[in-house]
Design a protein around this motif. Structure first.
Motif, PDB file in Angstrom:
ATOM      1  N   THR A 126      -1.976  36.870  30.901  1.00  0.00           N
ATOM      2  CA  THR A 126      -2.227  35.575  30.233  1.00  0.00           C
ATOM      3  C   THR A 126      -3.248  34.709  30.954  1.00  0.00           C
ATOM      4  OG1 THR A 126      -0.453  34.487  31.462  1.00  0.00           O
ATOM      5  CG2 THR A 126       0.128  35.483  29.319  1.00  0.00           C
ATOM      6  N   GLY A 127      -3.453  34.984  32.236  1.00  0.00           N
ATOM      7  CA  GLY A 127      -4.329  34.120  33.030  1.00  0.00           C
ATOM      8  C   GLY A 127      -3.655  32.818  33.442  1.00  0.00           C
ATOM      9  N   LEU A 128      -2.349  32.739  33.271  1.00  0.00           N
ATOM     10  CA  LEU A 128      -1.607  31.517  33.606  1.00  0.00           C
ATOM     11  C   LEU A 128      -0.916  31.642  34.954  1.00  0.00           C
ATOM     12  CD1 LEU A 128       0.079  30.867  30.148  1.00  0.00           C
ATOM     13  CD2 LEU A 128      -1.677  29.450  31.228  1.00  0.00           C
ATOM     14  N   PRO A 129      -0.769  30.513  35.651  1.00  0.00           N
ATOM     15  CA  PRO A 129       0.022  30.543  36.882  1.00  0.00           C
ATOM     16  C   PRO A 129       1.493  30.774  36.541  1.00  0.00           C
ATOM     17  CG  PRO A 129      -0.570  28.283  36.345  1.00  0.00           C
ATOM     18  CD  PRO A 129      -1.276  29.166  35.353  1.00  0.00           C
ATOM     19  N   THR A 130       2.253  31.307  37.481  1.00  0.00           N
ATOM     20  CA  THR A 130       3.665  31.574  37.251  1.00  0.00           C
ATOM     21  C   THR A 130       4.569  30.509  37.877  1.00  0.00           C
ATOM     22  OG1 THR A 130       3.696  33.048  39.154  1.00  0.00           O
ATOM     23  CG2 THR A 130       3.340  34.060  36.982  1.00  0.00           C
ATOM     24  N   LYS A 131       3.968  29.439  38.326  1.00  0.00           N
ATOM     25  CA  LYS A 131       4.699  28.265  38.819  1.00  0.00           C
ATOM     26  C   LYS A 131       3.916  27.029  38.379  1.00  0.00           C
ATOM     27  CE  LYS A 131       6.650  30.344  42.814  1.00  0.00           C
ATOM     28  NZ  LYS A 131       7.086  31.180  43.435  1.00  0.00           N
ATOM     29  N   PRO A 132       4.609  25.895  38.173  1.00  0.00           N
ATOM     30  CA  PRO A 132       3.878  24.682  37.790  1.00  0.00           C
ATOM     31  C   PRO A 132       2.808  24.338  38.828  1.00  0.00           C
ATOM     32  CG  PRO A 132       6.260  24.336  37.674  1.00  0.00           C
ATOM     33  CD  PRO A 132       6.038  25.665  38.327  1.00  0.00           C
ATOM     34  N   GLN A 133       1.621  23.963  38.352  1.00  0.00           N
ATOM     35  CA  GLN A 133       0.516  23.648  39.247  1.00  0.00           C
ATOM     36  C   GLN A 133       0.128  22.179  39.228  1.00  0.00           C
ATOM     37  OE1 GLN A 133      -1.048  26.209  41.233  1.00  0.00           O
ATOM     38  NE2 GLN A 133       0.841  27.175  40.549  1.00  0.00           N
ATOM     39  N   ALA A 134       0.169  21.579  38.025  1.00  0.00           N
ATOM     40  CA  ALA A 134      -0.230  20.178  37.871  1.00  0.00           C
ATOM     41  C   ALA A 134       0.456  19.618  36.630  1.00  0.00           C
ATOM     42  CB  ALA A 134      -1.754  20.077  37.724  1.00  0.00           C
ATOM     43  N   PRO A 135       0.736  18.318  36.599  1.00  0.00           N
ATOM     44  CA  PRO A 135       1.377  17.724  35.423  1.00  0.00           C
ATOM     45  C   PRO A 135       0.591  18.020  34.145  1.00  0.00           C
ATOM     46  CG  PRO A 135       1.297  16.151  37.222  1.00  0.00           C
ATOM     47  CD  PRO A 135       0.471  17.332  37.640  1.00  0.00           C
ATOM     48  N   GLY A 136       1.289  18.516  33.144  1.00  0.00           N
ATOM     49  CA  GLY A 136       0.665  18.800  31.857  1.00  0.00           C
ATOM     50  C   GLY A 136      -0.001  20.156  31.749  1.00  0.00           C
ATOM     51  N   MET A 137      -0.096  20.889  32.860  1.00  0.00           N
ATOM     52  CA  MET A 137      -0.766  22.191  32.834  1.00  0.00           C
ATOM     53  C   MET A 137       0.222  23.277  32.403  1.00  0.00           C
ATOM     54  SD  MET A 137      -2.665  24.128  35.945  1.00  0.00           S
ATOM     55  CE  MET A 137      -3.333  25.760  35.736  1.00  0.00           C
ATOM     56  N   PRO A 138      -0.160  24.139  31.448  1.00  0.00           N
ATOM     57  CA  PRO A 138       0.733  25.231  31.050  1.00  0.00           C
ATOM     58  C   PRO A 138       0.964  26.201  32.201  1.00  0.00           C
ATOM     59  CG  PRO A 138      -1.231  25.143  29.643  1.00  0.00           C
ATOM     60  CD  PRO A 138      -1.415  24.147  30.729  1.00  0.00           C
ATOM     61  N   TRP A 139       2.137  26.802  32.198  1.00  0.00           N
ATOM     62  CA  TRP A 139       2.450  27.825  33.186  1.00  0.00           C
ATOM     63  C   TRP A 139       3.424  28.823  32.577  1.00  0.00           C
ATOM     64  CZ3 TRP A 139       7.374  28.238  35.686  1.00  0.00           C
ATOM     65  CH2 TRP A 139       8.280  27.212  35.376  1.00  0.00           C
ATOM     66  N   LEU A 140       3.491  30.009  33.154  1.00  0.00           N
ATOM     67  CA  LEU A 140       4.308  31.093  32.631  1.00  0.00           C
ATOM     68  C   LEU A 140       5.619  31.178  33.402  1.00  0.00           C
ATOM     69  CD1 LEU A 140       4.514  33.490  30.683  1.00  0.00           C
ATOM     70  CD2 LEU A 140       3.355  34.878  32.421  1.00  0.00           C
ATOM     71  N   MET A 141       6.712  30.967  32.677  1.00  0.00           N
ATOM     72  CA  MET A 141       8.043  31.031  33.278  1.00  0.00           C
ATOM     73  C   MET A 141       8.674  32.385  32.976  1.00  0.00           C
ATOM     74  SD  MET A 141      11.011  28.238  32.726  1.00  0.00           S
ATOM     75  CE  MET A 141      12.395  28.139  33.806  1.00  0.00           C
ATOM     76  N   ASP A 142       9.432  32.897  33.919  1.00  0.00           N
ATOM     77  CA  ASP A 142      10.106  34.191  33.783  1.00  0.00           C
ATOM     78  C   ASP A 142       9.109  35.309  33.465  1.00  0.00           C
ATOM     79  OD1 ASP A 142      12.616  33.093  34.328  1.00  0.00           O
ATOM     80  OD2 ASP A 142      12.958  32.613  32.229  1.00  0.00           O
ATOM     81  N   ALA A 143       7.978  35.285  34.152  1.00  0.00           N
ATOM     82  CA  ALA A 143       6.908  36.274  33.928  1.00  0.00           C
ATOM     83  C   ALA A 143       7.432  37.695  34.055  1.00  0.00           C
ATOM     84  CB  ALA A 143       5.773  36.046  34.926  1.00  0.00           C
ATOM     85  N   GLY A 144       6.962  38.547  33.146  1.00  0.00           N
ATOM     86  CA  GLY A 144       7.290  39.967  33.182  1.00  0.00           C
ATOM     87  C   GLY A 144       8.681  40.323  32.692  1.00  0.00           C
TER      88      GLY A 144
END
Length: 156
Positions: A126-144
């Motif tokens: 997805t190209g997304l981080p797997t932990k929150p990085q910044a307020p409002g930024m999408p992130w991937l939870m429970d990756a894989g």
């Protein structure tokens, strides 16, 4: 608007979940449970209803969040619980009772969260981080995992 043609689930006088309105647009809206603290409403693609309904069943049985995760994981892996093959959206609005205006029907102070479910997404796919990085930024939870989902919580 999505909610105009959505199936609406709510609670009757006995506190049981019932269908208040059958829909025709592939969306399900879940009313607030008056027996739980706070206000929490959600709308999601109908293809997620089996997953959501199973979570409600397991909660009613008194299962912990970890037990619910494990049960649904096993059921998805054995094929007894179907997850959508394409991404499916969930919209969640939450707040506190003190911020609800009975006069207008508005939740005067609330938070919205957007969740996109698709099993087995990874940070790499997805190209997304797997932990929150910044307020409002999408992130991937429970990756894989069977319950991988993209979290989007707008910054206040």
């Amino acid at each position: 608007m999505y909610h105009d043609g959505a199936t609406v689930l709510g609670y009757n006088q006995e506190g049981r979940l019932v269908t208040l309105r059958e829909g025709n647009n592939g969306m399900v809206c879940l009313a607030d449970d008056p027996n739980k603290k706070g206000i929490n409403v959600a709308c999601y693609g109908a293809e997620l209803e089996p997953f959501m309904a199973r979570g409600r069943e397991l909660a009613a049985e008194g299962k912990s969040n970890e037990e619910k995760r494990e049960a649904r994981k096993n059921e998805i892996e054995t094929g007894t619980l179907k997850m959508p093959s394409e991404p499916s959206m969930v919209y969640i609005l939450a707040g506190e009772e003190k911020d609800y205006s009975a006069e207008t029907g508005e939740l005067l102070k609330s938070k919205i969260r957007y969740v996109i479910y698709k099993p087995y997404m990874t940070g790499e796919s997805t190209g997304l981080p797997t932990k929150p990085q910044a307020p409002g930024m999408p992130w991937l939870m429970d990756a894989g995992t069977h319950r991988s989902h993209i979290m989007i919580t707008p910054a206040n």
